[in-house]
Design a protein around this motif. Structure first.
Motif, mmCIF file in Angstrom:
data_model
loop_
_atom_site.group_PDB
_atom_site.id
_atom_site.type_symbol
_atom_site.label_atom_id
_atom_site.label_comp_id
_atom_site.label_asym_id
_atom_site.label_seq_id
_atom_site.Cartn_x
_atom_site.Cartn_y
_atom_site.Cartn_z
ATOM 1 N N GLU A 116 0.850 -1.331 0.057
ATOM 2 C CA GLU A 116 -0.045 0.153 -0.173
ATOM 3 C C GLU A 116 0.930 0.641 -0.079
ATOM 4 O O GLU A 116 0.353 2.056 -0.260
ATOM 5 C CB GLU A 116 -0.881 0.229 0.998
ATOM 6 C CG GLU A 116 -2.016 0.941 1.357
ATOM 7 C CD GLU A 116 -3.525 0.511 2.550
ATOM 8 O OE1 GLU A 116 -2.940 0.157 2.730
ATOM 9 O OE2 GLU A 116 -4.136 1.671 1.821
ATOM 10 N N GLN A 117 2.008 1.114 0.575
ATOM 11 C CA GLN A 117 3.139 2.396 0.863
ATOM 12 C C GLN A 117 3.105 2.511 -0.226
ATOM 13 O O GLN A 117 3.484 3.612 -0.951
ATOM 14 C CB GLN A 117 4.265 2.039 2.112
ATOM 15 C CG GLN A 117 4.983 3.274 1.876
ATOM 16 C CD GLN A 117 6.110 3.013 2.560
ATOM 17 O OE1 GLN A 117 6.590 1.107 3.188
ATOM 18 N NE2 GLN A 117 6.903 3.404 2.889
ATOM 19 N N GLN A 120 0.906 4.609 -2.987
ATOM 20 C CA GLN A 120 0.594 5.799 -2.328
ATOM 21 C C GLN A 120 2.005 7.051 -2.593
ATOM 22 O O GLN A 120 1.256 7.600 -3.463
ATOM 23 C CB GLN A 120 0.520 5.796 -0.319
ATOM 24 C CG GLN A 120 -0.523 5.760 0.137
ATOM 25 C CD GLN A 120 -1.994 6.199 -0.545
ATOM 26 O OE1 GLN A 120 -1.810 7.224 -0.789
ATOM 27 N NE2 GLN A 120 -2.886 5.331 -0.133
ATOM 28 N N GLN A 121 3.184 6.360 -2.779
ATOM 29 C CA GLN A 121 3.948 7.247 -3.560
ATOM 30 C C GLN A 121 4.063 6.573 -5.279
ATOM 31 O O GLN A 121 4.269 8.122 -5.515
ATOM 32 C CB GLN A 121 5.349 5.796 -3.799
ATOM 33 C CG GLN A 121 6.572 5.507 -2.363
ATOM 34 C CD GLN A 121 7.191 5.307 -1.753
ATOM 35 O OE1 GLN A 121 7.404 4.230 -2.716
ATOM 36 N NE2 GLN A 121 7.743 4.868 -0.989
ATOM 37 N N LEU A 123 0.712 7.520 -6.500
ATOM 38 C CA LEU A 123 -0.209 8.617 -6.200
ATOM 39 C C LEU A 123 0.290 9.433 -6.522
ATOM 40 O O LEU A 123 0.550 10.989 -7.156
ATOM 41 C CB LEU A 123 -1.216 7.924 -5.716
ATOM 42 C CG LEU A 123 -2.342 6.608 -5.796
ATOM 43 C CD1 LEU A 123 -3.358 7.829 -4.312
ATOM 44 C CD2 LEU A 123 -2.556 7.412 -6.827
ATOM 45 N N GLU A 124 1.690 10.157 -5.510
ATOM 46 C CA GLU A 124 2.061 11.133 -5.274
ATOM 47 C C GLU A 124 3.667 11.406 -6.627
ATOM 48 O O GLU A 124 3.089 12.712 -7.080
ATOM 49 C CB GLU A 124 2.900 11.128 -3.683
ATOM 50 C CG GLU A 124 2.233 11.179 -2.996
ATOM 51 C CD GLU A 124 2.858 11.305 -1.500
ATOM 52 O OE1 GLU A 124 4.620 10.916 -1.684
ATOM 53 O OE2 GLU A 124 2.164 10.031 -0.666
ATOM 54 N N ASN A 150 -9.150 10.898 -8.649
ATOM 55 C CA ASN A 150 -8.406 10.476 -7.436
ATOM 56 C C ASN A 150 -9.488 9.014 -6.261
ATOM 57 O O ASN A 150 -9.348 9.164 -6.269
ATOM 58 C CB ASN A 150 -8.436 11.400 -6.511
ATOM 59 C CG ASN A 150 -6.686 11.858 -6.354
ATOM 60 O OD1 ASN A 150 -6.214 11.360 -6.723
ATOM 61 N ND2 ASN A 150 -6.599 13.226 -6.942
ATOM 62 N N ALA A 153 -9.094 5.938 -5.960
ATOM 63 C CA ALA A 153 -8.085 5.172 -6.059
ATOM 64 C C ALA A 153 -8.322 4.189 -4.700
ATOM 65 O O ALA A 153 -7.842 3.292 -5.372
ATOM 66 C CB ALA A 153 -6.944 6.652 -5.140
ATOM 67 N N ALA A 154 -9.053 3.693 -3.866
ATOM 68 C CA ALA A 154 -9.239 3.356 -2.739
ATOM 69 C C ALA A 154 -10.251 1.672 -3.289
ATOM 70 O O ALA A 154 -9.151 1.043 -3.663
ATOM 71 C CB ALA A 154 -10.437 3.822 -1.996
ATOM 72 N N TRP A 157 -7.504 0.137 -5.177
ATOM 73 C CA TRP A 157 -6.392 -0.676 -4.281
ATOM 74 C C TRP A 157 -6.387 -1.320 -3.711
ATOM 75 O O TRP A 157 -6.263 -3.477 -3.555
ATOM 76 C CB TRP A 157 -5.913 0.348 -3.305
ATOM 77 C CG TRP A 157 -5.113 0.021 -1.814
ATOM 78 C CD1 TRP A 157 -5.611 -0.677 -0.932
ATOM 79 C CD2 TRP A 157 -3.810 -0.498 -2.481
ATOM 80 N NE1 TRP A 157 -4.425 -1.554 -0.203
ATOM 81 C CE2 TRP A 157 -3.812 -1.179 -1.216
ATOM 82 C CE3 TRP A 157 -3.057 -0.998 -3.479
ATOM 83 C CZ2 TRP A 157 -2.363 -2.226 -1.031
ATOM 84 C CZ3 TRP A 157 -1.671 -2.189 -2.995
ATOM 85 C CH2 TRP A 157 -1.251 -2.404 -1.741
#
Ligand code: ATP
Ligand code: MG
Length: 380
Positions: A116-117, A120-121, A123-124, A150, A153-154, A157
């Motif tokens: 998951e990390q 997130q990266q 997405l950034e 956005n 996104a959830a 994931w």
């Protein structure tokens, strides 16, 4: 000579057909039944892989998603070409991206996601829209997600996480999250590298997809600049792997620039037109390369295109009445969207090729070929 092919689909069959006049027999290892078959007769030749390896002069592959222990056994015999590493690179988008970086081949901005990390990266670091592709076992657009906003996104994931959890692979599954490239068109380069490092490439091919599956490939002419760019990438990538055999590179064309989408360490659907459009087809050149024979000519003999037959087990025999048309069936059971065969169409000029493509398209039923018919109708 005897060549053992890892994989027993249509590519093994077409390789066996091309090898026969050279007195080379292709035997195919079916990863499902774990038996070695004659891909033309569809009959068992050896009951297990070990006998296939023992009887082979050379071993190669028609697809890249092969168990690593099978690759290790073949490599240990000293007969496997290309190397197991090259085949693994084609089967894992993470290794593929590392090769592209090492060879300084331009490609889409991307982030590798394994948790998951990492998601997130991605997405950034990337801007929307993003395409997420499974690192292992992806083909024909399968194992892909598109993230456009956005808000999605959830949900994306959750699906990716479930996908990771469901993976049966011994190698850790992952995702390559990629910036969507606003490309002008998709092209590919099929080429061959011999055991002595000789490289020959076919002309670039323009590729059209229907529902994410390749449906038409058209050999390009008059694209010297693009051809040079693509050939340089081919040379860099294959030298980096000390590659032997046919390799295909799929590109996105953006203006005058080519970005690598992916590579395939094998003969490729976008090279099927070479059966009628070139001196030596990709199947024969792959066999020549892995057997250490001189490579054959890759020049375009006459304007040629290929139409995939997807999900249909017959087309009108009237297409055979059109000059410059060849039909290649794979002998597979009909299933929706499945690659069942292809039609190669050649002409003495572009105008004639177009005319013949249109004549073929007119004979194809609207129900299954509407998108292909529209594409052919719009060719100029
Ligand atoms: P195939 O087996 O048909 O080659 P595949 O499952 O291996 O497909 P890709 O070739 O990577 O997957 O992607 C399938 C299609 O999705 C591409 O041909 C292209 O049309 C589109 N696509 C993939 N990546 C991108 C991207 N970064 N930007 C825009 N479109 C993309
Ligand atoms: Mg692709």
């Amino acid at each position: 000579m005897n060549v053992l092919m890892l994989g027993a689909g249509q590519l093994a069959r077409m390789m066996a057909l091309a090898a026969k006049p050279l007195n080379i027999e292709v035997r195919a290892y079916d990863v499902g039944s774990e038996q070695v078959i004659n891909p033309l007769a569809n009959e068992q030749v050896y009951g297990d892989l070990a006998s296939g390896i023992a009887h082979a002069d050379a071993i190669t592959a028609e697809f890249e998603h092969i168990d690593h222990d099978v690759l290790a056994l073949c490599e240990a015999s000293g007969k496997l070409k290309p190397s197991s590493q090259a085949i693994k690179i084609g089967g894992d988008r993470r290794l593929e991206k590392a090769l592209l970086a090492q060879s300084q081949a331009d490609n889409a901005e991307h982030v590798i996601v394994e948790d998951e990390q990492g998601f997130q990266q991605a997405l950034e670091h990337l801007s929307l829209p993003i395409i997420l592709k499974s690192a292992l076992a992806g083909y024909d657009g399968k194992g892909q997600w598109r993230l456009k906003s956005n808000e999605q996104a959830a949900q994306v994931w959750t699906e990716v996480d479930e996908f990771f959890a469901g993976s049966k692979s011994l190698v850790k599954q992952g995702i390559v999250a990629e910036q969507m490239v606003p490309f002008d068109r998709e092209v590919s380069l099929v080429g061959v590298r011999g055991v002595n490092g000789d490289v020959k490439v076919y002309p670039l091919t323009e590729n059209h997809h229907t529902d994410g599956v390749l449906s038409v490939s058209l050999a390009l002419t008059g694209e010297e600049e693009l051809q040079k760019q693509a050939q340089q990438v081919f040379t860099n990538l294959t030298n980096a792997m000390d590659y032997v055999g046919i390799l295909a590179i799929e590109f996105f064309q953006v203006g005058n620039k080519l970005l690598v989408n992916e590579i395939a360490p094998r003969v490729h659907n976008s090279g099927h037109w070479t059966q009628q459009g070139s001196d030596t087809c990709q199947f024969e050149n792959h066999i020549r390369a892995v057997c250490g024979l001189p490579l054959g000519g890759t020049e375009l003999l006459r304007p040629t295109a290929m139409i995939n037959i997807l999900g249909e087990d017959q087309v009108s025999n009237e297409v055979l009445a059109i000059q410059g048309v060849s039909v290649h069936w794979y002998g597979k059971t009909k299933r929706a969207g499945r690659k069942m065969g292809h039609i190669n169409v050649s002409g003495e000029s572009h105008a004639q090729l177009q005319q013949r493509l249109q004549a073929v398209a007119d004979l194809l039923p609207e129900s299954a070929f509407s998108d292909i018919k529209a594409y052919i109708g719009n060719l100029t």
